[in-house]
Scaffold this active site. Structure first.
Site, PDB file in Angstrom:
ATOM      1  CB  CYS A 113      -0.750   0.004   1.178  1.00 58.03           C
ATOM      2  SG  CYS A 113      -2.028  -1.327   1.115  1.00 58.03           S
ATOM      3  CG  HIS A 279      -3.034   3.490   1.094  1.00 55.66           C
ATOM      4  ND1 HIS A 279      -3.539   2.996  -0.071  1.00 55.66           N
ATOM      5  CD2 HIS A 279      -3.233   2.753   2.107  1.00 55.66           C
ATOM      6  CE1 HIS A 279      -3.960   1.897   0.057  1.00 55.66           C
ATOM      7  NE2 HIS A 279      -3.760   1.594   1.434  1.00 55.66           N
ATOM      8  CG  ASN A 309      -6.111  -0.727   1.328  1.00 50.88           C
ATOM      9  OD1 ASN A 309      -5.680  -0.583   0.438  1.00 50.88           O
ATOM     10  ND2 ASN A 309      -5.672  -1.263   2.279  1.00 50.88           N
TER      11      ASN A 309
HETATM   12  O1  UT7 Z   1      -3.384  -0.853   3.910  1.00 56.90           O
HETATM   13  C1  UT7 Z   1      -2.505  -0.758   4.514  1.00 56.90           C
HETATM   14  C2  UT7 Z   1      -2.430  -1.431   5.934  1.00 56.90           C
HETATM   15  N1  UT7 Z   1      -3.827  -1.709   6.612  1.00 56.90           N
HETATM   16  C3  UT7 Z   1      -4.239  -0.793   7.482  1.00 56.90           C
HETATM   17  O2  UT7 Z   1      -4.033   0.359   7.586  1.00 56.90           O
HETATM   18  C4  UT7 Z   1      -5.457  -1.308   8.173  1.00 56.90           C
HETATM   19  C5  UT7 Z   1      -5.847  -0.521   9.543  1.00 56.90           C
HETATM   20  N2  UT7 Z   1      -6.466  -1.076  10.187  1.00 56.90           N
HETATM   21  C6  UT7 Z   1      -8.060  -0.883  10.245  1.00 56.90           C
HETATM   22  O3  UT7 Z   1      -8.740  -0.741   9.099  1.00 56.90           O
HETATM   23  C7  UT7 Z   1      -8.959  -1.419  11.318  1.00 56.90           C
HETATM   24  O4  UT7 Z   1      -8.063  -1.745  12.268  1.00 56.90           O
HETATM   25  C8  UT7 Z   1      -9.847  -2.560  11.001  1.00 56.90           C
HETATM   26  C9  UT7 Z   1     -11.081  -2.070   9.969  1.00 56.90           C
HETATM   27  C10 UT7 Z   1      -9.430  -3.793  10.295  1.00 56.90           C
HETATM   28  C11 UT7 Z   1     -10.730  -3.303  12.215  1.00 56.90           C
HETATM   29  O5  UT7 Z   1     -11.400  -2.021  12.975  1.00 56.90           O
HETATM   30  P1  UT7 Z   1     -11.140  -1.772  14.315  1.00 56.90           P
HETATM   31  O6  UT7 Z   1     -11.956  -0.830  14.805  1.00 56.90           O
HETATM   32  O7  UT7 Z   1      -9.651  -1.818  14.670  1.00 56.90           O
HETATM   33  O8  UT7 Z   1     -11.617  -3.182  15.123  1.00 56.90           O
HETATM   34  P2  UT7 Z   1     -11.367  -4.409  15.954  1.00 56.90           P
HETATM   35  O9  UT7 Z   1     -10.316  -5.153  15.406  1.00 56.90           O
HETATM   36  O10 UT7 Z   1     -10.577  -3.476  17.206  1.00 56.90           O
HETATM   37  O11 UT7 Z   1     -12.554  -4.995  16.402  1.00 56.90           O
HETATM   38  C12 UT7 Z   1     -13.350  -4.227  17.006  1.00 56.90           C
HETATM   39  C13 UT7 Z   1     -14.414  -5.413  17.162  1.00 56.90           C
HETATM   40  C14 UT7 Z   1     -14.063  -6.784  17.579  1.00 56.90           C
HETATM   41  O12 UT7 Z   1     -15.296  -7.296  18.262  1.00 56.90           O
HETATM   42  P3  UT7 Z   1     -15.277  -7.249  19.858  1.00 56.90           P
HETATM   43  O13 UT7 Z   1     -14.264  -8.158  20.286  1.00 56.90           O
HETATM   44  O14 UT7 Z   1     -15.229  -5.788  20.358  1.00 56.90           O
HETATM   45  O15 UT7 Z   1     -16.768  -8.044  20.343  1.00 56.90           O
HETATM   46  C15 UT7 Z   1     -14.348  -7.342  16.349  1.00 56.90           C
HETATM   47  O16 UT7 Z   1     -14.367  -8.855  16.615  1.00 56.90           O
HETATM   48  O17 UT7 Z   1     -15.402  -5.460  15.837  1.00 56.90           O
HETATM   49  C16 UT7 Z   1     -15.337  -6.745  15.489  1.00 56.90           C
HETATM   50  N3  UT7 Z   1     -15.090  -6.608  13.940  1.00 56.90           N
HETATM   51  C17 UT7 Z   1     -16.019  -7.050  13.188  1.00 56.90           C
HETATM   52  N4  UT7 Z   1     -17.585  -6.664  13.238  1.00 56.90           N
HETATM   53  C18 UT7 Z   1     -18.157  -6.766  12.157  1.00 56.90           C
HETATM   54  C19 UT7 Z   1     -13.848  -6.981  13.507  1.00 56.90           C
HETATM   55  N5  UT7 Z   1     -13.992  -7.209  11.942  1.00 56.90           N
HETATM   56  C20 UT7 Z   1     -15.559  -6.985  12.065  1.00 56.90           C
HETATM   57  C21 UT7 Z   1     -16.312  -6.964  10.966  1.00 56.90           C
HETATM   58  N6  UT7 Z   1     -17.713  -6.778  11.084  1.00 56.90           N
HETATM   59  N7  UT7 Z   1     -15.956  -6.851   9.713  1.00 56.90           N
END
Ligand code: UT7
Length: 352
Positions: A113, A279, A309
């Site tokens: 990326c 990005h 993305n």
């Molecule tokens: O491209 C270059 C490199 N990549 C990035 O820069 C990615 C950067 N990171 C992100 O975009 C975010 O971290 C994500 C979109 C991947 C995830 O979002 P987040 O706000 O960091 O969520 P999290 O992983 O902390 O998860 C929060 C909650 C969890 O549930 P609990 O444990 O709080 O009950 C996850 O299981 O959201 C849950 N969750 C989802 N729920 C519905 C994680 N993914 C999903 C989903 N749909 N797709």
């Protein structure tokens, strides 16, 4: 000596958009969560047999037409992708052959990326060294191949059936990754700026392999003999693992400080930058960078809602849209910024 500037752009995304609701058919997620946590509403996916060089070919033809040039005017190809058609060779030579310009050098780069700030510095160096005059910089990624479901007909809305509990559970394990990526291709034509103070002013680039496992493909690779096994596929080791929350924090911190340091080292006032072309990994990253650097919202545009993305294609797609909408024009000072797997990150300043 003036640097390279953009003389043509194009982009291409495959097929019909796949909305968030479609992903909820194969795993536990929903439109509201995806929009709130990422800003994404839809993405596109390539079909079987459609590789990154195919997406890049469409984008390159549009970019050449936009520049008023022919494929034969290109004397160097830089191809950025993390999802090449084949483990090797890279996609650059394939693109050259498809454009009918086989024979010119074609270089593949793997900054994921973060490819665009790296590629701009590379193109600038090649032109300044006299190795190239007209560089075709293509960025294209096809993530469909690592999506954690097999029921593509259900995702695409071509069939309505319950998927198996196993398939649902498997896709669910990778839902954080699966919701953010989409496929696309972009191309820029780069040439030395005719204006003495125009073109690329400079780039600040970083990489830190200590954090390689923040986003990586754990199996399928040459520290394993053979490099792909039935067991690794069974364990989903071909699907990237992503430490989403820590990447998100790292992106905000490093991108803000890199932009500040790049401006300082080039004597550029941040206020003089007309557009920050960032990005698009997650809208929350760019909003946090905007707040940290106090950038007015209209100077850091977003198109993640429509594409997700698209990795190496993202900055090219956004740049093409902004040029065609007349939101960036000749004379504007631009700042490109990106972070990706590696980790690699960086920023680049360019006077169009
Ligand atoms: O491209 C270059 C490199 N990549 C990035 O820069 C990615 C950067 N990171 C992100 O975009 C975010 O971290 C994500 C979109 C991947 C995830 O979002 P987040 O706000 O960091 O969520 P999290 O992983 O902390 O998860 C929060 C909650 C969890 O549930 P609990 O444990 O709080 O009950 C996850 O299981 O959201 C849950 N969750 C989802 N729920 C519905 C994680 N993914 C999903 C989903 N749909 N797709």
């Amino acid at each position: 000596m003036s640097g390279v500037t953009i003389v043509g752009t194009g982009h291409f995304v495959p097929g019909s958009p796949v909305p968030n609701d479609a992903l909820a058919r194969v795993m536990e997620t929903n439109d509201e969560w995806i929009r709130a946590r990422t800003g994404i509403r839809q993405r596109h996916f390539a079909v079987e047999g459609q590789g990154p060089s195919d997406l890049a070919l469409e984008a390159s033809n549009l970019a050449l037409a936009n520049a008023g040039l022919e494929p034969s005017d290109v004397d160097y190809i830089i191809f950025a992708t993390m999802t090449p058609e084949h483990f090797f060779p890279g996609s650059g030579p394939l693109l050259g052959a498809k454009l009918g310009i086989a024979g010119i050098p074609a270089l593949d780069i793997r900054q994921q990326c973060a490819a665009m700030p790296y590629a701009l510095q590379l193109a600038d160096g090649l032109v300044k060294a006299g190795a190239a005059e007209t560089v075709l910089l293509a960025g294209a990624d096809v993530h469909a191949g690592f999506m954690p479901w097999q029921d593509w007909d259900v995702v695409r809305g071509e069939a309505e059936r319950e998927i198996t509990a196993d398939a649902y559970e498997r896709a669910n394990r990778h839902r954080g990754l699966a919701v953010i990526f989409g496929d696309g291709g972009a191309a820029m034509i780069l040439r030395r700026s005719p204006s003495a103070d125009g073109g690329l002013l400079g780039a600040e680039l970083h990489s830190d392999g200590r954090a390689y496992d923040h986003l990586f493909v754990p199996g399928v690779g040459f520290r394993q003999i053979p490099y792909v096994t039935p067991e690794s596929l069974e364990a989903d080791a071909h699907i990237p693992r992503m430490a989403g929350p820590s990447l998100l924090k790292k992106a905000v911190r490093t991108l803000s400080s890199t932009v500040q340091s790049l401006c300082t080292s080039h004597g550029v006032e941040q206020n003089d930058i007309e557009c920050f072309i960032a990005h698009q990994a997650n809208d929350r990253i760019n909003r946090a960078v905007r707040d940290a650097l106090r950038i007015p919202s209209d100077k850091i545009p977003s198109n993640i809602a429509r594409y997700g993305n698209t990795s190496a294609a993202t900055i090219g797609i956004l740049t093409d849209e902004l040029r065609r909408e007349g939101r960036i024009r000749e004379g504007d000072l631009l700042c490109f910024l990106a972070l990706g797997a590696g980790l690699n990150w960086g920023a680049a300043l360019m006077r169009l």
